[in-house]
Design an enzyme around this catalytic site. Structure first.
Site, PDB file in Angstrom:
ATOM      1  N   ASP A 152       0.865  -1.254   0.075  1.00  0.00           N
ATOM      2  CA  ASP A 152       0.013   0.259  -0.143  1.00  0.00           C
ATOM      3  C   ASP A 152       0.855   1.169  -0.218  1.00  0.00           C
ATOM      4  O   ASP A 152       1.906   1.182  -0.109  1.00  0.00           O
ATOM      5  CB  ASP A 152      -1.176   0.080   1.370  1.00  0.00           C
ATOM      6  CG  ASP A 152      -2.079   0.731   0.926  1.00  0.00           C
ATOM      7  OD1 ASP A 152      -2.337   1.850   0.682  1.00  0.00           O
ATOM      8  OD2 ASP A 152      -3.159  -0.265   0.658  1.00  0.00           O
TER       9      ASP A 152
ATOM     10  N   HIS B  72      -2.849   3.187  -4.521  1.00  0.00           N
ATOM     11  CA  HIS B  72      -2.208   2.680  -3.486  1.00  0.00           C
ATOM     12  C   HIS B  72      -0.819   2.299  -3.537  1.00  0.00           C
ATOM     13  O   HIS B  72      -0.541   1.082  -2.900  1.00  0.00           O
ATOM     14  CB  HIS B  72      -3.293   1.521  -2.583  1.00  0.00           C
ATOM     15  CG  HIS B  72      -4.463   2.000  -2.002  1.00  0.00           C
ATOM     16  ND1 HIS B  72      -4.512   2.916  -1.045  1.00  0.00           N
ATOM     17  CD2 HIS B  72      -5.792   2.193  -2.379  1.00  0.00           C
ATOM     18  CE1 HIS B  72      -5.668   3.303  -0.374  1.00  0.00           C
ATOM     19  NE2 HIS B  72      -6.468   2.819  -1.541  1.00  0.00           N
TER      20      HIS B  72
ATOM     21  N   GLU C 172      -9.842   2.464  -5.329  1.00  0.00           N
ATOM     22  CA  GLU C 172      -9.371   3.944  -5.221  1.00  0.00           C
ATOM     23  C   GLU C 172      -8.194   4.479  -5.925  1.00  0.00           C
ATOM     24  O   GLU C 172      -7.175   4.789  -5.192  1.00  0.00           O
ATOM     25  CB  GLU C 172      -9.077   3.822  -3.599  1.00  0.00           C
ATOM     26  CG  GLU C 172     -10.483   3.745  -2.818  1.00  0.00           C
ATOM     27  CD  GLU C 172     -10.412   3.686  -1.160  1.00  0.00           C
ATOM     28  OE1 GLU C 172     -10.987   3.725  -0.797  1.00  0.00           O
ATOM     29  OE2 GLU C 172      -9.252   3.483  -0.746  1.00  0.00           O
TER      30      GLU C 172
END
Length: 546
Positions: free
Chosen positions: A182, A253, A320
């Site tokens: 991440d 990420h 995302e």
């Protein structure tokens, strides 16, 4: 007998009493069951102090026999099993496959009582270990009964992961999804790219609480698993019939990777050489560049990981991913034009499709969060539906396999009650009963579409979980409720017998105590489980179901 998860078929109990395990009880492992015999002897042997000496097929003993055997007719599922406990002769566990025998052994452990979950005998040396006379048949509802552990935001050492493998096995969960990368850290050794762990595996400091919090922990935080660590975790899990699914999140990420190798970022938009491993949380604009160099880099990363993780599925994240840098990037815009794509969403879809094909050519299957639906879903991909049911419904109707993990029900980082004592409260309150009433298969799916829901998964994100004690508090007891939903043939949510589950949890809390799990008590957090002064982001009312 207060079993969790409850068997799919109602057990029958005999009035004849029980069978007593003694020092003379033999353990007979028929062909194909040897691994479960090793586990049972090591685990129950440690808790009871009994030797469980090896017997031969057909052998009898005055102390009785615990017999393990395979019979594909035992259940319609390879993970199904039958247990028969006869007071005169002993225990017989018959599995339709090796996994079924193992799950049957887990049930035997529960039948023996909470002290069977300890690592050494307690009580009198001549204590009697009684197994109630019964017959039960059991098999799981879903083939994917998953738990996702985020080790990227806060690194969890190897012993914590191994402990959670054992906790999963005790609840008949069979997929460990490891969120390995991440913005805040890269947690697995890649020999071709050593800077991923030299640089990407640690950050200089860490936000305490969510983004709104003014607090910082100024200690450096980091850690990673060597490739031998991963081999050990995978082998340890496999012995417990748990598959480990790795996740390497792309194209969002990814700041930890960009901090290690700046050329992976959108260098024509920002100076990527200045980007650190991110010390705070949230959706981050610094995403991978859609270049051939990025493709080759991650192909090489994935190639090393495929040698470590032999399971079918490989998780690529896909969630995302803000598109602002791609909109500003001449390189990204040129690639959109070159490929004849409509927009940046299709550009992300192109990248995911590339790795879907790459993985398929190597006999694997891509799975990603439901954002991979945007711009068109790759042909062989499966979907982890997290933003609600909508993504999973769309994927199932299009013929794609789905793992249901909607945040509204099974995000175990969400707060557990409305009480102000809950530590770092996030989102809506989702307690034990809320998780118990989770239904993975939406009623609007047809029977054919519903068959694409291959399972369910509970997810735990660790932005505010900086120790295993906090992890335990957030995971349990809700993970026990989830395990029953994923395993047992339960009625519709409104018809589920919550008082019965709550009663059975009384016995299960004692098992968790014996295992050393620092779960959230039913009455609320204990004083040391609170985090006064650390802001969260609570939301009022029930969560939207989408």
């Amino acid at each position: 007998m207060d079993l969790i998860p409850t068997p799919s078929h109602k057990p029958t109990y005999s009035a004849d009493g029980s069978f007593a395990l003694t020092a003379g009880t033999l353990l007979v492992a028929e062909p194909g069951t040897e691994a479960t015999a090793r586990w049972l002897r090591a685990t129950l042997g440690a808790a009871t102090g009994l030797p469980f000496a090896a017997g031969t097929p057909g052998e009898r003993s005055a102390g009785g026999v615990v017999r393990l055997a395979l019979d594909e007719r035992a259940s319609g599922s390879a993970e199904g099993y039958r247990i028969t406990v006869d007071p005169a002769s002993g225990v017989r566990i018959i599995g339709a496959g090796p996994a079924g025998v193992f799950w049957g052994a887990q049930t035997l452990r529960q039948l023996l009582g909470p002290d069977a979950f300890r690592r050494a005998p307690v009580g009198a040396p001549d204590r009697s270990w009684q197994v109630p006379a019964c017959h039960l048949q059991d098999a799981p509802r879903f083939g994917w009964r998953g738990f996702m552990l985020d080790v990227a935001r806060h690194f969890m050492p190897k012993d914590v992961v191994l402990r959670y493998v054992d906790l999963m096995a005790a609840h008949k969960l069979n997929v460990l999804h490891l969120h390995l990368t991440d913005d805040q850290g890269w947690r697995v050794e890649i020999k071709r790219y050593p800077r991923l762990t030299e640089v990407g595996a640690w950050r200089e400091r860490t936000k305490v609480g969510l983004r709104e919090s003014p607090l910082w922990d100024e200690r450096p935080h980091g850690g990673y698993y060597t490739q031998d660590d991963i081999r050990e975790i995978v082998a340890y899990a496999a012995e417990r019939h748990i598959t480990v699914v790795p996740e390497v999140d792309i194209p969002g990420h990814s700041q930890a990777a960009i901090a290690a190798y700046p050329e992976l970022g959108n260098t024509d938009v920002i100076d990527t050489t200045t980007l650190p491993v991110l010390p705070s949380w949230g959706v981050n604009p610094n995403v991978l560049a859609p270049t051939d160099n990025t493709l080759r880099f991650y192909e090489n990363v994935f190639a090393e990981l495929l040698e470590l993780f032999p399971g079918t599925f490989f998780h690529v994240g896909g969630d995302e991913c803000p598109k602002e840098q791609w909109r500003e990037s001449p390189t990204a815009q040129a690639r959109i034009k070159e490929l004849g794509l409509a927009d940046e969403d299709e550009l992300q879809s192109w990248l995911i499709r590339h790795f879907d094909k790459w993985l398929s050519e190597r006999g694997r299957r891509l799975i990603g969060w439901d954002e991979i639906l945007e711009g068109g879903l790759a042909e062989g991909a499966a979907v982890s539906s997290w933003r609600g049911y909508g993504g999973g419904i769309a994927a199932a109707r299009a013929g794609h396999d789905v793992v249901m993990c909607p945040q509204s029900h099974v995000y175990l980082d969400w707060r557990q009650s409305e009480s102000p004592d809950e530590p770092v409260p996030i989102a809506h309150a989702r307690g034990l009963e809320d998780v118990y009433r989770f239904e993975p298969v939406p009623p609007e799916l047809t029977e054919e579409e519903a068959a694409h829901v291959i399972g369910a998964q509970a997810n735990i994100w660790t932005e505010v979980m900086d120790s295993v004690r906090v992890l335990d508090y957030m995971a349990f007891p809700r993970l026990a409720a989830f395990a029953e939903v994923a395993w047992s043939a339960l009625p519709e949510p409104a018809a589920r017998d919550w008082p019965d589950f709550e009663r059975r949890m009384t016995a299960h809390y004692a098992r968790l105590d014996a295992l050393g799990v620092e779960y959230r008590p039913a009455g609320g957090p204990l004083p040391w489980q609170r985090r006064p002064g650390v802001l969260g982001r609570p939301k009022e009312g029930p969560p939207p179901i989408v």
